[in-house]
Design a protein around this motif. Structure first.
Motif, PDB file in Angstrom:
ATOM      1  N   GLY A  71     -27.086 -15.511 -26.347  1.00 49.49           N
ATOM      2  CA  GLY A  71     -26.188 -16.605 -26.731  1.00 49.49           C
ATOM      3  C   GLY A  71     -24.706 -16.324 -26.529  1.00 49.49           C
ATOM      4  N   LYS A  72     -24.374 -15.209 -25.852  1.00 44.59           N
ATOM      5  CA  LYS A  72     -22.957 -14.878 -25.655  1.00 44.59           C
ATOM      6  C   LYS A  72     -22.317 -15.692 -24.536  1.00 44.59           C
ATOM      7  CE  LYS A  72     -23.231 -10.278 -27.589  1.00 44.59           C
ATOM      8  NZ  LYS A  72     -23.306  -8.835 -27.348  1.00 44.59           N
ATOM      9  N   ILE A  73     -23.113 -16.000 -23.485  1.00 43.43           N
ATOM     10  CA  ILE A  73     -22.550 -16.783 -22.381  1.00 43.43           C
ATOM     11  C   ILE A  73     -23.518 -17.870 -21.925  1.00 43.43           C
ATOM     12  CG2 ILE A  73     -21.164 -14.842 -21.496  1.00 43.43           C
ATOM     13  CD1 ILE A  73     -23.138 -14.706 -19.094  1.00 43.43           C
ATOM     14  N   ARG A  74     -22.936 -18.907 -21.353  1.00 38.35           N
ATOM     15  CA  ARG A  74     -23.688 -19.906 -20.600  1.00 38.35           C
ATOM     16  C   ARG A  74     -23.383 -19.605 -19.140  1.00 38.35           C
ATOM     17  NH1 ARG A  74     -22.459 -25.906 -19.346  1.00 38.35           N
ATOM     18  NH2 ARG A  74     -24.538 -26.760 -18.985  1.00 38.35           N
ATOM     19  N   PHE A  75     -24.394 -19.643 -18.290  1.00 36.72           N
ATOM     20  CA  PHE A  75     -24.240 -19.227 -16.898  1.00 36.72           C
ATOM     21  C   PHE A  75     -24.575 -20.391 -15.982  1.00 36.72           C
ATOM     22  CE2 PHE A  75     -25.432 -17.048 -12.969  1.00 36.72           C
ATOM     23  CZ  PHE A  75     -24.467 -16.058 -12.888  1.00 36.72           C
ATOM     24  N   ILE A  76     -23.601 -20.826 -15.205  1.00 35.92           N
ATOM     25  CA  ILE A  76     -23.781 -21.955 -14.285  1.00 35.92           C
ATOM     26  C   ILE A  76     -23.743 -21.436 -12.844  1.00 35.92           C
ATOM     27  CG2 ILE A  76     -22.694 -24.072 -13.373  1.00 35.92           C
ATOM     28  CD1 ILE A  76     -21.568 -24.562 -16.185  1.00 35.92           C
ATOM     29  N   VAL A  77     -24.679 -21.903 -12.033  1.00 37.29           N
ATOM     30  CA  VAL A  77     -24.659 -21.576 -10.606  1.00 37.29           C
ATOM     31  C   VAL A  77     -24.238 -22.822  -9.842  1.00 37.29           C
ATOM     32  CG1 VAL A  77     -26.104 -21.119  -8.581  1.00 37.29           C
ATOM     33  CG2 VAL A  77     -26.358 -19.728 -10.629  1.00 37.29           C
ATOM     34  N   ARG A  78     -23.278 -22.660  -8.947  1.00 32.87           N
ATOM     35  CA  ARG A  78     -22.887 -23.735  -8.036  1.00 32.87           C
ATOM     36  C   ARG A  78     -23.056 -23.242  -6.601  1.00 32.87           C
ATOM     37  NH1 ARG A  78     -17.413 -25.813 -11.075  1.00 32.87           N
ATOM     38  NH2 ARG A  78     -18.458 -26.737 -12.878  1.00 32.87           N
ATOM     39  N   GLU A  79     -23.512 -24.140  -5.751  1.00 30.53           N
ATOM     40  CA  GLU A  79     -23.787 -23.764  -4.369  1.00 30.53           C
ATOM     41  C   GLU A  79     -22.499 -23.730  -3.537  1.00 30.53           C
ATOM     42  OE1 GLU A  79     -27.255 -25.923  -6.212  1.00 30.53           O
ATOM     43  OE2 GLU A  79     -25.137 -26.388  -5.996  1.00 30.53           O
ATOM     44  N   PHE A  80     -22.402 -22.682  -2.725  1.00 28.07           N
ATOM     45  CA  PHE A  80     -21.307 -22.569  -1.760  1.00 28.07           C
ATOM     46  C   PHE A  80     -21.931 -22.019  -0.472  1.00 28.07           C
ATOM     47  CE2 PHE A  80     -17.390 -20.978   0.173  1.00 28.07           C
ATOM     48  CZ  PHE A  80     -16.485 -21.958  -0.181  1.00 28.07           C
ATOM     49  N   PRO A  81     -22.805 -22.831   0.169  1.00 29.27           N
ATOM     50  CA  PRO A  81     -23.541 -22.301   1.327  1.00 29.27           C
ATOM     51  C   PRO A  81     -22.617 -21.958   2.483  1.00 29.27           C
ATOM     52  CG  PRO A  81     -24.014 -24.655   1.001  1.00 29.27           C
ATOM     53  CD  PRO A  81     -23.160 -24.217  -0.142  1.00 29.27           C
ATOM     54  N   ILE A  82     -22.866 -20.785   3.058  1.00 32.75           N
ATOM     55  CA  ILE A  82     -22.089 -20.342   4.219  1.00 32.75           C
ATOM     56  C   ILE A  82     -23.053 -20.279   5.390  1.00 32.75           C
ATOM     57  CG2 ILE A  82     -20.722 -18.459   5.191  1.00 32.75           C
ATOM     58  CD1 ILE A  82     -19.840 -17.858   2.237  1.00 32.75           C
ATOM     59  N   GLY A  83     -22.911 -21.242   6.312  1.00 32.50           N
ATOM     60  CA  GLY A  83     -23.797 -21.307   7.478  1.00 32.50           C
ATOM     61  C   GLY A  83     -24.933 -22.307   7.265  1.00 32.50           C
ATOM     62  N   HIS A  84     -25.545 -22.745   8.373  1.00 32.57           N
ATOM     63  CA  HIS A  84     -26.586 -23.784   8.338  1.00 32.57           C
ATOM     64  C   HIS A  84     -27.856 -23.331   7.620  1.00 32.57           C
ATOM     65  CE1 HIS A  84     -24.262 -26.507  10.730  1.00 32.57           C
ATOM     66  NE2 HIS A  84     -24.152 -25.639  11.713  1.00 32.57           N
ATOM     67  N   ALA A  90     -30.131 -24.260   0.359  1.00 30.93           N
ATOM     68  CA  ALA A  90     -29.494 -24.863  -0.820  1.00 30.93           C
ATOM     69  C   ALA A  90     -30.031 -26.274  -1.070  1.00 30.93           C
ATOM     70  CB  ALA A  90     -27.977 -24.889  -0.642  1.00 30.93           C
ATOM     71  N   ILE A  91     -30.240 -27.029   0.013  1.00 30.25           N
ATOM     72  CA  ILE A  91     -30.803 -28.381  -0.116  1.00 30.25           C
ATOM     73  C   ILE A  91     -32.193 -28.294  -0.758  1.00 30.25           C
ATOM     74  CG2 ILE A  91     -31.728 -30.360   1.173  1.00 30.25           C
ATOM     75  CD1 ILE A  91     -29.500 -29.702   3.309  1.00 30.25           C
ATOM     76  N   ILE A  92     -33.017 -27.379  -0.266  1.00 34.18           N
ATOM     77  CA  ILE A  92     -34.376 -27.225  -0.781  1.00 34.18           C
ATOM     78  C   ILE A  92     -34.347 -26.778  -2.240  1.00 34.18           C
ATOM     79  CG2 ILE A  92     -36.507 -25.885  -0.538  1.00 34.18           C
ATOM     80  CD1 ILE A  92     -35.966 -28.197   1.583  1.00 34.18           C
ATOM     81  N   ASN A  93     -33.447 -25.852  -2.552  1.00 31.15           N
ATOM     82  CA  ASN A  93     -33.349 -25.354  -3.924  1.00 31.15           C
ATOM     83  C   ASN A  93     -33.006 -26.499  -4.883  1.00 31.15           C
ATOM     84  OD1 ASN A  93     -32.572 -22.069  -4.904  1.00 31.15           O
ATOM     85  ND2 ASN A  93     -32.699 -23.746  -6.331  1.00 31.15           N
ATOM     86  N   ARG A  94     -32.102 -27.396  -4.447  1.00 38.42           N
ATOM     87  CA  ARG A  94     -31.715 -28.542  -5.273  1.00 38.42           C
ATOM     88  C   ARG A  94     -32.823 -29.578  -5.379  1.00 38.42           C
ATOM     89  NH1 ARG A  94     -27.735 -29.731  -9.065  1.00 38.42           N
ATOM     90  NH2 ARG A  94     -26.079 -28.241  -8.684  1.00 38.42           N
ATOM     91  N   CYS A  95     -33.701 -29.591  -4.387  1.00 40.04           N
ATOM     92  CA  CYS A  95     -34.788 -30.564  -4.357  1.00 40.04           C
ATOM     93  C   CYS A  95     -35.924 -30.172  -5.304  1.00 40.04           C
ATOM     94  CB  CYS A  95     -35.332 -30.627  -2.933  1.00 40.04           C
ATOM     95  SG  CYS A  95     -35.504 -32.302  -2.360  1.00 40.04           S
ATOM     96  N   ALA A  96     -36.001 -28.900  -5.616  1.00 41.63           N
ATOM     97  CA  ALA A  96     -37.058 -28.424  -6.517  1.00 41.63           C
ATOM     98  C   ALA A  96     -36.823 -28.999  -7.911  1.00 41.63           C
ATOM     99  CB  ALA A  96     -37.026 -26.889  -6.568  1.00 41.63           C
ATOM    100  N   PRO A  97     -37.879 -29.135  -8.708  1.00 44.32           N
ATOM    101  CA  PRO A  97     -37.685 -29.600 -10.085  1.00 44.32           C
ATOM    102  C   PRO A  97     -36.683 -28.690 -10.808  1.00 44.32           C
ATOM    103  CG  PRO A  97     -40.030 -29.422  -9.557  1.00 44.32           C
ATOM    104  CD  PRO A  97     -39.278 -28.828  -8.404  1.00 44.32           C
ATOM    105  N   GLU A  98     -35.904 -29.283 -11.711  1.00 46.74           N
ATOM    106  CA  GLU A  98     -34.834 -28.518 -12.368  1.00 46.74           C
ATOM    107  C   GLU A  98     -35.355 -27.249 -13.037  1.00 46.74           C
ATOM    108  OE1 GLU A  98     -31.038 -29.247 -15.331  1.00 46.74           O
ATOM    109  OE2 GLU A  98     -32.136 -30.976 -14.570  1.00 46.74           O
ATOM    110  N   ASP A  99     -36.555 -27.315 -13.618  1.00 48.06           N
ATOM    111  CA  ASP A  99     -37.077 -26.129 -14.307  1.00 48.06           C
ATOM    112  C   ASP A  99     -37.529 -25.032 -13.346  1.00 48.06           C
ATOM    113  OD1 ASP A  99     -39.326 -27.453 -13.367  1.00 48.06           O
ATOM    114  OD2 ASP A  99     -40.508 -27.129 -15.181  1.00 48.06           O
TER     115      ASP A  99
END
Length: 196
Positions: A71-84, A90-99
């Protein structure tokens, strides 16, 4: 106030305003840990980045156990894709169910040798994606999902506006770190109160 105040002011110039940085991206945030944690850490990551893979393998397990799960931190991941190739993953990862997002994120990073290449290889990317239970039909549709593509483009553009040029880049508590990072350096990013 003396030189320390000046140094702090200079450092603050490199970090985007907290309200802007914390605003949810167009696709919503992918986060671990309590929304009420005292510190939020944001990682901008590219799935093809070796330093991101190293962090995920060597440092993140301790971060999760000692800082996120307690409970010390909340950890957020944001995509910064480098290259195709990273963009496609990244598109596929976002398409997966959130869980399934974080388990697939982890699989892409730890299995980089299997799918990362100069040319985008959908079959190799799918071989990782199917570990999350994704069907080939869903996978193929996802690759052309314009909402996700546009959303990821905006996430990356916002990252650039915040001064992200490479991955991983971490923001926490008014501080920023980039590239190879140890657990101790990660904790230092959180500030003195994180050691209590």
């Amino acid at each position: 106030m003396g030189p320390t105040a000046d140094a702090a002011a200079d450092k603050a110039l490199n970090v985007p305003p907290v309200a802007e940085l914390m605003a949810d991206g167009p696709l919503g945030e992918r986060a671990l840990g309590s929304p009420n944690a005292p510190i939020t850490v944001i990682e901008y990551a590219s799935l093809t980045c070796p330093h991101c893979a190293h962090f995920q393998k060597e440092v993140f397990p301790r971060v999760k156990k000692e800082l996120i799960d307690t409970g010390k931190i909340r950890f957020i991941v944001r995509e910064f894709p480098i290259g195709h190739t990273s963009g496609a993953a990244a598109i596929i990862n976002r398409c997966a169910p959130e869980d399934k997002y974080f388990s697939l994120f982890n699989a892409f990073l730890l299995r980089q040798p299997e799918w990362v290449s100069q040319e985008v290889r959908p079959d190799a990317i799918y071989s990782v994606a199917k570990s999350s239970g994704m069907s080939r039909e869903t996978f193929d549709k996802c690759l052309t999902n314009q909402t996700i593509i546009d959303g990821l483009t905006e996430v990356k553009q916002r990252g650039r506006k915040f001064g992200v040029v490479g991955t991983p880049t971490f923001f926490a508590n008014g501080r920023k770190a980039q590239g190879f990072i140890t657990f101790e350096e990660f904790k230092a990013l959180l500030g003195p109160q994180s050691s209590t």
